[in-house]
Design a protein around this motif. Structure first.
Motif, PDB file in Angstrom:
ATOM      1  N   ASN A  36       0.632  -1.133  -0.094  1.00 35.91           N
ATOM      2  CA  ASN A  36      -0.085  -0.047   0.141  1.00 35.91           C
ATOM      3  C   ASN A  36       0.892   1.282   0.041  1.00 35.91           C
ATOM      4  OD1 ASN A  36      -2.783  -1.073   0.408  1.00 35.91           O
ATOM      5  ND2 ASN A  36      -1.793  -1.896   1.951  1.00 35.91           N
ATOM      6  N   SER A  37       2.101   1.064   0.021  1.00 42.06           N
ATOM      7  CA  SER A  37       3.069   2.290  -0.114  1.00 42.06           C
ATOM      8  C   SER A  37       2.908   3.341   0.878  1.00 42.06           C
ATOM      9  CB  SER A  37       3.091   2.987  -1.530  1.00 42.06           C
ATOM     10  OG  SER A  37       3.311   2.231  -2.693  1.00 42.06           O
ATOM     11  N   ALA A  38       2.731   2.783   2.437  1.00 43.78           N
ATOM     12  CA  ALA A  38       2.475   3.688   3.427  1.00 43.78           C
ATOM     13  C   ALA A  38       3.059   3.138   4.572  1.00 43.78           C
ATOM     14  CB  ALA A  38       0.648   3.339   3.478  1.00 43.78           C
ATOM     15  N   VAL A  39       3.200   4.256   5.675  1.00 43.05           N
ATOM     16  CA  VAL A  39       3.593   4.028   6.960  1.00 43.05           C
ATOM     17  C   VAL A  39       2.529   4.110   7.837  1.00 43.05           C
ATOM     18  CG1 VAL A  39       4.950   4.824   8.745  1.00 43.05           C
ATOM     19  CG2 VAL A  39       5.902   4.807   6.410  1.00 43.05           C
ATOM     20  N   THR A  40       2.355   2.900   8.685  1.00 41.03           N
ATOM     21  CA  THR A  40       1.184   2.857   9.748  1.00 41.03           C
ATOM     22  C   THR A  40       1.614   3.247  11.156  1.00 41.03           C
ATOM     23  OG1 THR A  40       0.020   1.478   8.105  1.00 41.03           O
ATOM     24  CG2 THR A  40      -0.593   1.402  10.622  1.00 41.03           C
ATOM     25  N   MET A  41       0.861   3.990  11.896  1.00 43.55           N
ATOM     26  CA  MET A  41       1.260   4.174  13.354  1.00 43.55           C
ATOM     27  C   MET A  41       0.340   3.484  14.387  1.00 43.55           C
ATOM     28  SD  MET A  41       1.920   7.737  15.307  1.00 43.55           S
ATOM     29  CE  MET A  41       0.244   8.516  14.625  1.00 43.55           C
ATOM     30  N   LEU A  42       0.737   2.778  15.375  1.00 50.05           N
ATOM     31  CA  LEU A  42      -0.108   2.269  16.365  1.00 50.05           C
ATOM     32  C   LEU A  42       0.265   2.737  17.575  1.00 50.05           C
ATOM     33  CD1 LEU A  42       0.858  -0.330  14.078  1.00 50.05           C
ATOM     34  CD2 LEU A  42      -0.773  -1.586  15.282  1.00 50.05           C
ATOM     35  N   ASP A  43      -0.620   2.689  18.574  1.00 46.66           N
ATOM     36  CA  ASP A  43      -0.696   2.926  19.885  1.00 46.66           C
ATOM     37  C   ASP A  43       0.291   1.720  20.539  1.00 46.66           C
ATOM     38  OD1 ASP A  43      -1.241   2.611  22.907  1.00 46.66           O
ATOM     39  OD2 ASP A  43      -2.299   4.610  22.498  1.00 46.66           O
ATOM     40  N   ALA A  44       1.216   1.977  21.200  1.00 39.00           N
ATOM     41  CA  ALA A  44       2.120   0.949  21.745  1.00 39.00           C
ATOM     42  C   ALA A  44       1.428   0.288  22.861  1.00 39.00           C
ATOM     43  CB  ALA A  44       3.565   1.361  21.710  1.00 39.00           C
ATOM     44  N   LYS A  45       0.589   0.753  23.691  1.00 38.22           N
ATOM     45  CA  LYS A  45      -0.126   0.161  24.761  1.00 38.22           C
ATOM     46  C   LYS A  45      -1.272  -0.607  24.331  1.00 38.22           C
ATOM     47  CE  LYS A  45      -2.089   1.216  29.309  1.00 38.22           C
ATOM     48  NZ  LYS A  45      -2.367   2.445  30.488  1.00 38.22           N
ATOM     49  N   THR A  46      -2.154  -0.357  23.413  1.00 35.43           N
ATOM     50  CA  THR A  46      -3.198  -1.071  22.994  1.00 35.43           C
ATOM     51  C   THR A  46      -3.161  -1.692  21.664  1.00 35.43           C
ATOM     52  OG1 THR A  46      -4.105   0.934  21.967  1.00 35.43           O
ATOM     53  CG2 THR A  46      -4.674   0.826  24.431  1.00 35.43           C
ATOM     54  N   PHE A  47      -2.101  -1.270  20.792  1.00 37.25           N
ATOM     55  CA  PHE A  47      -1.849  -1.675  19.561  1.00 37.25           C
ATOM     56  C   PHE A  47      -3.165  -1.363  18.552  1.00 37.25           C
ATOM     57  CE2 PHE A  47       0.304  -4.771  22.174  1.00 37.25           C
ATOM     58  CZ  PHE A  47       1.474  -4.484  21.922  1.00 37.25           C
TER      59      PHE A  47
END
Length: 371
Positions: free
Chosen positions: A97-108
């Motif tokens: 998808n030519s993308a960078v995804t960000m997640l919360d490190a506590k809840t994912f």
């Protein structure tokens, strides 16, 4: 985002052996009583499964398997993963998808996903959380994002002279102070590899060095040194990070690929990626710049013919090392990560195998001392 905790199943061809080993371990008492201990998590991106596996370092048990699917996107192909303690965020780049995804490190929980160039491959976030650099090997560009918001700060090409040779950016690393980034270039018609040094503030190329083909970089935690593992000519180059000049003669390591430094800056580890598990993990002593230890990486068995030790993650107290074994065979239902006791780097000790998603690729340590 739905977070799933799954029971990890062994490879079909080795199911009986794994179950037998597990029963023996349960019968003999606590499995990890004599193993090195640490805290934190290990994060693994599974390219074929499109998931992120979360491993508890204290027990080496899988605690979560997180889907990286983004609404409206095609099924993801997650490549590499980074964790930033100051922001409490996890970052994964998605090649499909030519993308960078960000997640919360506590809840994912999935927080955001933004476009980058085509051909997303290696990625790195400086520990201070000020810049995220991602290479795009189809566009032959480098994307620079602001990790807190994922706003695009810059996008630029590698040198035209290298593009004209057919070169494309590949690996990347940023020093712990966030002052410079090292980018490798492979695929040139001259058969050589290159290391490019950029000033992160101005995104300006300051130095360039010629190395072996298919290079990957590992920067010391505090030392001004970078070890460049070159798979094509089976050499590890030792360069000064300030000017990329050689500090030592290249070190012979067969099919050198993955990179990992102990936090003490005393040992550099690399993988023998195409050696079919034979001497798959190699330790280089920084003081003498020589291989001081090695071990096979056959998933704890004699079946090393299809073993592909790839990337490395090391815990904060330098006691345990994890290797992602990329690829998978038809009919397999899980990939693997192997774990080693590295308290004695001259004799790395295999501990056990952890079953994760298919085609595990990127791997990173998540704790209060990471990069």
């Amino acid at each position: 985002m739905k977070i799933e905790t799954v029971i990890q199943l062994p490879r079909l061809a080795r199911q009986s052996a794994v179950i037998g080993s597990l029963c023996a371990s349960l019968a003999s008492g606590p499995v990890f009583a004599a193993d090195p201990t640490d805290t934190g998590k290990i994060l693994v991106t599974n390219r074929t499964s499109g998931t992120l596996t979360v491993i508890d370092v204290a027990t080496d048990m899988v605690t979560d398997t997180v889907s990286l699917a983004v609404p409206g996107f095609r099924p993801p192909d997650p490549m590499y993963v980074s964790y930033v303690p100051k922001l409490n965020r996890i970052y994964v780049n998605d090649r499909t998808n030519s993308a960078v995804t960000m997640l919360d490190a506590k809840t994912f929980e999935l927080l955001d996903s933004v476009p980058v160039g085509k051909g997303a491959f290696h990625m790195w976030v400086d520990p201070n959380g000020k810049q995220l650099w991602a290479v795009n090997d189809i566009d032959k560009t480098i994307s620079v994002l602001k990790p807190k918001t994922l706003a695009t700060l810059d996008t630029f090409n590698i040198p035209q002279t290298l593009i004209d040779l057919g070169g494309k950016p590949h690996d990347i690393a940023i020093d712990n102070k966030g002052k410079f980034a090292l980018v490798t270039v492979l695929g040139t018609s001259d058969g050589k590899g290159y290391v490019l040094r950029y000033d992160t503030k101005k995104r300006k190329l300051t130095h360039q060095a010629e190395v072996g083909g298919d290079p990957h970089v590992g920067i010391g935690w505090k030392k001004s040194v970078v070890y460049v593992a070159c798979q094509t000519n089976s050499k590890v180059y030792v360069l000064n990070t300030k000017d990329l000049k050689p500090l030592h003669d290249p070190i012979d390591v067969p099919n050198a690929h993955g990179t990992g430094w102990t936090h003490s800056d005393k040992i550099f580890f690399t993988t023998n990626i195409t050696g079919k598990g034979v001497d798959g993990l190699q330790a280089i002593g920084v003081t003498g710049n020589a291989v001081i230890g090695k071990t096979d990486t056959g998933e704890g068995s004699e079946e090393t013919d299809e073993d592909v030790p790839h990337n490395i993650a090391i815990t904060k107290n330098d006691s345990k090392l994890y290797i992602s074994h990329s690829g998978h065979d038809p009919g397999e239902i899980s990939g693997v990560v192997t774990v080693y006791d590295i308290r004695d780097p001259a004799s790395p000790k295999y501990l056990h195998t952890i079953h994760v998603g298919l085609n595990p690729f990127g791997i990173a340590y998540m704790g209060n001392k990471t990069r």
